[in-house]
Design a protein around this motif. Structure first.
Motif: not given
Ligand code: MF3
Ligand code: CO
Length: 257
Positions: A216-224
């Motif tokens: 939701g911060d628009g940046w942090t990409a995480v593994t699903r």
């Protein structure tokens, strides 16, 4: 259009790349339990300013910091925070970009914090090896997809997976230039490499499945699937003599730890 750089421009890009490598080496020496990602960001910002350079990420599409610091299941673009403490057993990816005298350098490493699991240690090793498999293919006449093919083959042999949604890129007087450099695919496709091309090659590798999502911060990409993820990146020039790693570190990170 893919821009090819003159020998003089490559020397300038080496200066930008050298600075980025020095910043990463300094940050690597600071990574320890209890350190915050904001602490690392502050050190990087000061060092880049002291060199008369400019952080490449700060202000880029509104990105708020100098480095990206991505912990454990975070793939890339983690935003540094004073509330985010490193813990023993974490892995942390640190991505640094800077421009110096009009040219950009971009590089990333992933480091263990204290003692990490065997799976984490293998993930770091295999991801860095995958980067060097791609770099091995950097020479005039290679095709762009030969690089990603080399990454994918190495990574999948260990049961890990390559992130598809983010790719490497050309780099020069802008941080992101053509061409895109995917970390997967069949060999023999895409533009042919020629002398003077400069590429930021950056495999992102998940211990589990390849899918990622952005928080939701628009940046942090995480593994699903919440699996661990690692990221290594170098800025590399194509020369007649083979790859020139513009962001190479004088003192290898491994030797400092
Ligand atoms: N190394 C990353 C890239 O090449 C870093 C970009 S972070 C951003 O895309 F904030 F600048 F987007
Ligand atoms: Co990059």
């Amino acid at each position: 259009m893919i821009i090819c750089r003159s020998a003089d421009e490559l020397e300038r890009m080496r200066e930008a790349g050298r600075l980025v490598g020095e910043v990463l080496a300094e940050l690597a020496g600071l990574v320890a339990p209890g350190v915050t990602t904001a602490d690392l960001d502050a050190v990087a910002e000061k060092r880049i300013a002291r060199a008369g350079a400019t952080p490449a990420f700060k202000g880029y599409h509104g990105y708020p910091a100098t480095i990206c610091a991505s912990i454990n299941d975070e793939v890339i673009h983690g935003i540094p925070s004073g509330r985010r403490l490193l813990n023993d057993g974490d892995i942390i990816s640190i991505d640094v970009g800077a421009s110096l005298n009009g040219y950009f350098g971009d590089s990333a490493i992933t480091l263990p914090v204290g003692q990490v699991s065997e799976e984490a240690a293998t993930l770091l090793r295999v991801t860095e090896e995958a980067l060097y498999k791609a770099i091995d293919r950097v020479r005039p006449g290679s095709r762009i997809s030969d690089l990603g093919h080399a990454v994918q083959k190495h990574v999948e042999a260990y049961g890990f997976s390559v992130v598809r949604e983010f790719v490497g890129h050309g780099i020069g007087q802008r941080m992101h230039e053509e061409p895109q450099v995917p970390n997967y695919g069949d060999p023999g496709r895409g533009p042919r490499l020629t002398e003077g091309m400069v590429l930021a090659i950056e495999p992102m590798v998940n211990a589990g499945k390849p899918a990622v999502k952005v928080l939701g911060d628009g940046w942090t990409a995480v593994t699903r699937d919440s699996s661990l993820s690692a990221h290594f990146e170098h800025t590399v020039a194509v020369t007649a003599d083979g790859p020139w790693i513009l962001t190479s570190r004088e003192v290898p990170v491994a030797a400092r730890r």
